[in-house]
Design a protein around this motif. Structure first.
Motif, short mmCIF file in Angstrom:
data_model
loop_
_atom_site.label_atom_id
_atom_site.label_comp_id
_atom_site.label_asym_id
_atom_site.label_seq_id
_atom_site.Cartn_x
_atom_site.Cartn_y
_atom_site.Cartn_z
N MET A 48 17.85 -29.06 11.40
CA MET A 48 17.80 -27.72 11.99
C MET A 48 17.22 -26.73 11.01
SD MET A 48 18.33 -25.89 14.60
CE MET A 48 18.34 -24.16 14.99
N LEU A 49 17.63 -26.82 9.77
CA LEU A 49 17.11 -25.87 8.78
C LEU A 49 15.63 -26.11 8.53
CD1 LEU A 49 20.18 -25.82 6.43
CD2 LEU A 49 19.34 -23.95 7.82
N THR A 50 15.22 -27.37 8.56
CA THR A 50 13.78 -27.66 8.45
C THR A 50 13.02 -26.97 9.57
OG1 THR A 50 14.32 -29.83 7.59
CG2 THR A 50 12.07 -29.50 8.33
N LEU A 51 13.58 -27.09 10.77
CA LEU A 51 12.93 -26.47 11.92
C LEU A 51 12.86 -24.96 11.76
CD1 LEU A 51 13.38 -27.41 15.56
CD2 LEU A 51 13.92 -25.10 14.94
N VAL B 180 12.82 -23.05 8.98
CA VAL B 180 11.91 -22.54 7.95
C VAL B 180 10.49 -23.06 8.10
CG1 VAL B 180 13.78 -22.31 6.30
CG2 VAL B 180 12.35 -24.36 6.25
N ALA B 181 10.24 -23.89 9.10
CA ALA B 181 8.91 -24.49 9.21
C ALA B 181 7.87 -23.43 9.47
CB ALA B 181 8.91 -25.50 10.35
N ASP B 182 6.66 -23.67 8.96
CA ASP B 182 5.62 -22.69 9.20
C ASP B 182 4.56 -23.20 10.16
OD1 ASP B 182 3.04 -22.92 6.62
OD2 ASP B 182 4.05 -24.49 7.77
N ASN B 183 4.74 -24.43 10.66
CA ASN B 183 3.79 -24.91 11.64
C ASN B 183 4.51 -25.74 12.69
OD1 ASN B 183 3.77 -27.83 10.89
ND2 ASN B 183 2.95 -27.01 9.00
N LEU B 184 3.85 -25.91 13.83
CA LEU B 184 4.50 -26.58 14.96
C LEU B 184 4.83 -28.03 14.66
CD1 LEU B 184 2.92 -25.61 18.38
CD2 LEU B 184 5.31 -25.76 17.79
N LEU B 185 4.03 -28.65 13.78
CA LEU B 185 4.26 -30.08 13.54
C LEU B 185 5.58 -30.28 12.80
CD1 LEU B 185 3.01 -32.82 14.00
CD2 LEU B 185 2.04 -32.67 11.72
N LEU B 186 5.78 -29.48 11.75
CA LEU B 186 7.02 -29.62 10.99
C LEU B 186 8.21 -29.23 11.86
CD1 LEU B 186 8.16 -30.39 8.28
CD2 LEU B 186 7.91 -28.03 7.54
N LEU B 187 7.98 -28.22 12.71
CA LEU B 187 9.04 -27.84 13.64
C LEU B 187 9.38 -29.01 14.55
CD1 LEU B 187 9.40 -24.54 15.55
CD2 LEU B 187 9.42 -26.61 16.85
N PHE B 188 8.34 -29.68 15.01
CA PHE B 188 8.57 -30.82 15.90
C PHE B 188 9.29 -31.95 15.18
CE2 PHE B 188 8.00 -32.78 19.85
CZ PHE B 188 7.60 -34.10 19.68
N VAL B 189 8.99 -32.11 13.89
CA VAL B 189 9.71 -33.13 13.12
C VAL B 189 11.20 -32.84 13.13
CG1 VAL B 189 10.10 -34.03 10.80
CG2 VAL B 189 7.79 -33.75 11.63
N GLY B 190 11.53 -31.58 12.81
CA GLY B 190 12.94 -31.20 12.84
C GLY B 190 13.53 -31.38 14.23
N TRP B 191 12.78 -31.02 15.21
CA TRP B 191 13.18 -31.14 16.62
C TRP B 191 13.59 -32.57 16.94
CZ3 TRP B 191 12.22 -27.13 20.36
CH2 TRP B 191 12.22 -27.52 21.70
N GLU B 192 12.70 -33.50 16.59
CA GLU B 192 12.95 -34.89 16.92
C GLU B 192 14.11 -35.47 16.12
OE1 GLU B 192 11.80 -36.89 19.23
OE2 GLU B 192 10.64 -35.24 20.05
#
Lengths: 102, 805, 174
Positions: free
Chosen positions: B168-171, B173-185
């Motif tokens: 969740m924290l990765t999601l 602080v993420a600055d791009n959709l891909l990293l957000l998606f990583v946290g999401w998954e």
């Protein structure tokens, strides 16, 4: 005098009869007798050639003498063997002595 | 790399935030999660979430491991919280946060045309989330220390919630959709692991699979959206897309590659919204969330309040400029994604609220309540209420986490009450206050200490009644979560009662003194503003959300009344208690902290023109609005103050509370009494609501059963066993035949030749031996012939004898 | 070419004896008869030696061959007596042997003897020398260091060996 070739023919005839006897007789002693015939024929041959070709040279006669010696020795030993074989195998038929059969 | 220099640059601090929980996850999983073996039927292991394994030993967490894992987990999340606060301090210290941001990024994969990067970004929205998420997660971690104190797999639990918090924290602080998606998954994975934490229960693992698959369907479509966005713009960085008006205008002008009526921006946005429909449990993909209550309560709090469902809303708030590209909700120009959100959100809000009024399980009410409130947020975004949606997200996280944890405390208390009842036999309430004579060791204890001490001993004596329990359970299974079995808990669990009450009132939107009121009011204000300008979607949203708010207040009051007010309706409820000691402390402390925020968190977003409160809290304009606003390249304008939405909020809030009070507080229900709501709604309607409009049944018939049929009959029988196995069997037979053939060939040919040649030679040799007859005369004959030949040759060659005429 | 005089006649008589005796040896069933035929053949040979101006050889033939060897053969026949009269005298290969012997005779006579020394042969002109060597010459030749003393000594060794060998082979093993 009789021409040389007649002596040679006689010697050849006796020799070939001796050959036949060696090859065809069953009895060992008969074979030895045929061998003596062959040696005799050889002697006739030798002496015929000596007389007609070089009667001065003793080689012919000397050779013939040695043939006699050899014939005698061979006859003695051969017959001794025949007797020894006869003692062991009760047979002088050479066909029966086939232990070297392969 | 010089770490101290690296991290003294404030831009790079944000990397450390997710590291804490992720390291905790790794440490617990690899090092501190160690088991000891106990007999499979021992009281330490067996309870209604863990079946007995007679005859074998089962592993359960060692005592030192339990302590070590808890400490590592708390340290991890605590570190994240601390660093988050530092980062927030740094960020707010920037002169113009929003325009300036704290950012740091490294290249992850260079694909030649652009490539993917990993990076962090701290802008106002991130800062706000960083305030809420680590705080809520830390509270939940502390709560889990007590809640899972007797669970045989507590270390594993902490490793998983550490991973969850890290994701969740990765999601965030993420600055791009891909990293957000990583946290999401990763969060999706953790939700599966945690919902199915008590995997020995069939209902639990089925719920886990349901959650994972339902969100997965949405995630696939969201990934398509992300891919299309990357293909259209060559980047996934937030700053380069949503903060960049040229990119947005370009996307809005580009026609979509399918459904050409839409623009590229709209198509991408709709796909992303579908991702949120799954993740944040909007209609029609909401079905996983109520079943997810199978997980332990800290999981429910985390998933459904602080983390996972918030992630969906957060992502939409983040991508809002993309959703709005080509239109402007505040001026009535609606793009298809905005309309989609408005409709889906408001339908979800009212739909879930109607189901919640007919639920009897205390956690299910909260589950549907969550779905409903998420609908509020989605609808708010649909009508352009950017700041309001973010505001509601934050306040909702606080009071919903509080409510879940408080309900967990209630359930814990009810279970203790149940054990207490079993330990002392039935029909025992008269002797309840006296010293017990059954077990001499306990005679001298006072009652509360008795409960505490008994908490450990009750399990042993509990098993002494094994046969008794079996009979009891077969007769009717006591559900500690059924509100119909509760009642009167305000006396035995006072702290829980107060905090639950505060959370519930905040959820209902009790005017002016709770956070929920202000955030909900702001959404309604935005909607009303649109109505005054004649925008249709705003009207829809306003009406449906107002109704949903009314129902929210009603069912919350119902819940409070059934649970805490009146008299206990069952033996267990009479003895429900958390006891004293570390367990109850760790469970009640978070409740108190969150209750505080549930009250005061609203005061950062008061409208400056609201009488009294506006002057006190927002002398220079709405602080939250001014803080969050700069996140967007074009700051959203503030809505002028209007009395209608405020009055509406007050009306629906108080109205709902009043109705609930009338039905459930004035004359509290007694044991065995039917729910008065059935009488009002009618039996049929109530049953439909109770069965969630039969949607699960419909999905099962339309999707699940055909899929299972296909999987069994086509994929398994036909393709796998028939074609693939058939092909393999065929291959096997061909090769076996080939092998036999070669073997025969070998025997005949090779052995034949190989044996034949020697045999031939042997036979020849045998025949040749015949020459050696042993008969000398034969040899001599041959000699004679040879001699003849030689003489002939001599005679002929020397010319002595002419070749005869 | 062939004068019909006494020496020719004598030659023919001894030739017939030789050949006839030889035939008799080979054909006779009774080995004593065979031995006697051998004596006849050897006697014919001795006669031919005399005609060939080698009287010493003739004497040796009679003394050694007939007197010793033929008698030895008769002794051997006596010692192997039980086998003499019973079975076939020729073995399985007598036909081929006859063919071989005849061909050999033919080849020798027609192919070798007649072409060279026959009446139409290459060396048909044989002048028979009158002077021949004598027995003394033979005696000298056998002991002369430049002539045939070595073969003479070897021959005596041979006889010794043969004598020893014959005794050893033929004696009874105790």
């Amino acid at each position: 005098m009789v021409p040389l070739w007649m002596y040679l023919v006689v010697s050849a005839a006796v020799f070939c009869i001796g050959v036949y006897g060696v090859l065809a007789r069953r009895n060992a002693v008969a074979i030895l007798m045929s061998v003596e015939l062959m040696l005799n024929a050889v002697n006739i041959n030798l002496l015929a050639f000596w007389r007609y070709v070089a009667p001065q040279n003793m080689a012919g006669q000397a050779f013939a003498a040695f043939v006699f010696v050899v014939a005698a020795a061979e006859a003695a030993v051969g017959l001794a063997i025949v007797i020894a074989v006869y003692r062991n195998r009760r047979s002088v038929i050479v066909e029966d002595v086939n232990l070297l059969r392969g | 790399m010089d770490l101290s220099a690296f991290f003294s640059n404030p831009n790079n601090l944000a990397w450390l935030i997710p590291i804490g929980p992720l390291l905790a996850f790794a440490t617990i999983t690899l090092i501190t999660n160690k088991a000891k073996m106990v007999p499979g039927t021992s009281s330490e292991y067996t309870d209604h979430n863990h079946p007995a394994y007679p005859g074998i030993d089962v592993p359960m967490v060692a005592n030192w491991s339990r302590a070590a894992s808890v400490i590592v987990g708390l340290v991890g999340i605590g570190a994240a919280w601390l660093i988050s606060l530092i980062v927030i301090g740094q960020a707010t210290g920037l002169h113009e946060l929003g325009h300036d941001i704290l950012a740091s990024s490294i290249t992850w994969m260079d694909t030649g045309a652009g490539g993917f990067s990993l990076g962090t970004m701290v802008d106002p929205l991130t800062a706000a989330m960083l305030f809420m998420v680590p705080l809520a997660c830390t509270m939940i971690f502390i709560y889990a220390v007590g809640y899972m104190a007797k669970d045989p797999r507590q270390a594993r639990f902490f490793s998983m919630i550490a991973l969850f918090a890290g994701a969740m924290l990765t999601l965030v602080v993420a600055d791009n959709l891909l990293l957000l998606f990583v946290g999401w998954e990763v969060m999706g994975l953790c939700s599966y692991l945690l919902i199915g934490f008590w995997f020995e229960k069939e209902s639990a693992y089925k719920a886990a699979v349901k959650a994972f698959i339902t969100t997965r369907i949405a995630d696939v479509i969201m990934l398509l959206g992300i891919a299309y966005l990357y293909a259209a713009t060559g980047t996934l960085s937030f700053r380069e897309i949503v903060y960049n008006t040229e990119v947005l205008e370009g996307l809005a002008a580009m026609p979509a590659i399918i459904l050409p009526g839409l623009s590229a921006a709209s198509l991408i946005a709709i796909f992303l919204i579908i991702g949120t429909v799954g993740k944040s449990a909007q209609f029609p993909l909401h079905v996983w969330l109520p079943d997810a209550m199978e997980g332990p309560t800290p999981v429910s709090a985390m998933i459904h309040a602080a983390a996972m469902v918030s992630a969906g809303i957060y992502m939409l708030i983040r991508m809002y400029p993309l959703l709005q590209a080509g239109g402007d909700a505040h001026h009535g120009v609606f793009t298809p994604p905005l309309l989609f959100m408005a409709i889906v959100g408001s339908i979800t809000a009212i739909f879930a609220a109607t189901i919640a009024v007919a639920q009897n399980d205390v956690k299910k009410v909260l589950a549907y309540s969550t779905i409903s409130q998420l609908g509020f947020m989605v609808a708010a975004l649909g009508i352009g209420a950017y700041v309001a949606a973010a505001f509601h997200l934050l306040t909702h996280a606080f009071f919903k986490a509080l409510l879940f944890m408080a309900s967990g405390a209630v359930i814990h208390g009810m279970e203790h009450g149940e054990h207490h009842v079993h330990a002392h036999g039935h029909g025992h309430d008269d002797e309840h206050d006296e010293v017990h004579v059954h077990t001499p060791a306990l005679t001298a204890h006072a009652e509360s200490a008795h409960h505490e001490g008994e908490h450990g001993d009750a399990h042993d004596t509990h098993n002494a009644h094994g046969a008794h329990d079996a009979g009891h359970d077969d007769a009717h299974h006591f559900d500690p979560q059924d509100m119909m079995n509760m009642g009167g808990l305000r006396r035995t669990m006072p702290v829980t009662f107060i905090t639950f009450l505060i959370g519930g009132l905040s959820l209902s939107g009790l005017p002016f003194i709770t956070a929920g009121f202000f955030s909900k009011d702001e959404i309604l204000a935005d909607a009303w503003y649109g109505i005054t300008h004649g925008y249709g979607p705003h009207a829809l949203v306003f009406i449906l959300l107002a109704l949903a708010a009314f129902l929210t207040a009603f069912y919350t009051m119902r819940q409070l009344g059934l649970t805490f007010w009146g008299e206990a309706r069952s033996e267990a409820a009479k003895h429900a208690n958390l006891g004293k000691g570390l367990v109850s402390f760790t469970m009640t402390l978070p409740l108190i902290v969150l209750a505080f925020f549930a009250v005061v968190a609203g005061y950062i977003g008061v409208h400056p023109d609201l009488p009294i409160f506006g002057a006190i809290f927002s002398p220079n304009g709405n602080p939250f609005h001014h803080f969050i606003g700069p996140t967007l390249a074009e700051e959203p304008g503030s809505i002028p103050f209007d009395w209608m939405p405020v009055l509406t909020s007050i009306a629906v809030g108080l109205g709902g509370l009043a109705c609930g009070y009338l039905l459930y507080w004035r004359k509290p229900l007694v044991a065995g009494q039917r729910d008065p709501l059935i009488g009002i709604l009618g039996e049929q309607m109530h049953t439909t609501l109770k069965n969630k409009y039969y949607i699960d049944a419909i999905y099962a018939a339309v999707f699940v059963r055909p899929a299972l049929w296909f999987s069994k009959n086509v994929a398994y029988e036909f393709i796998d066993k028939g074609i693939i196995d058939g092909f393999l069997h065929l291959l096997a037979r061909v090769f076996t035949w080939l092998g036999d053939f070669i073997k025969t060939l070998n025997m005949w040919l090779i052995d034949g030749v190989g044996d034949g040649i020697p045999e031939l030679i042997a036979r020849f040799g045998f025949w040749l031996r015949g020459i050696q007859s042993g008969r000398v005369q034969q040899y001599m004959l041959i000699i004679t012939f040879v001699l003849l030949v030689l003489i002939l040759i001599f005679a002929l060659s020397t010319g002595v004898m002419q070749a005869a005429p | 070419m062939l004068e019909l005089n006494v020496s020719t006649l004598v030659f023919f008589i001894f030739a017939v004896l030789s050949i006839g005796g030889a035939l008799g040896v080979v054909i006779s069933r009774n080995l004593i008869h065979g031995a006697l035929f051998l004596i006849v053949s050897l006697f014919g040979g001795a006669g031919l030696f005399v005609l060939l101006a080698a009287p010493f050889m003739a004497a040796v033939q009679v003394l050694v061959y007939i007197g010793a060897i033929a008698i030895l053969i008769i002794f051997a026949v006596m010692l192997t007596r039980s086998m003499t009269n019973i079975r076939e005298i020729f073995n399985r290969q007598w036909w081929i042997s006859a063919v071989a012997a005849v061909i050999l005779l033919a080849v020798l006579v027609v192919g070798v003897v007649l072409p060279i020394w026959g009446p139409n042969g290459t060396q048909s002109e044989m002048v028979l020398s009158e002077t021949t060597a004598t027995v003394q010459d033979l005696g000298v030749a056998l002991v002369d260091g430049n002539q045939y003393v070595l073969p003479f000594e070897v021959a005596s060794l041979l006889l010794t060996a043969a004598m020893v060998g014959a005794i050893v082979i033929a004696r009874d093993n105790e």
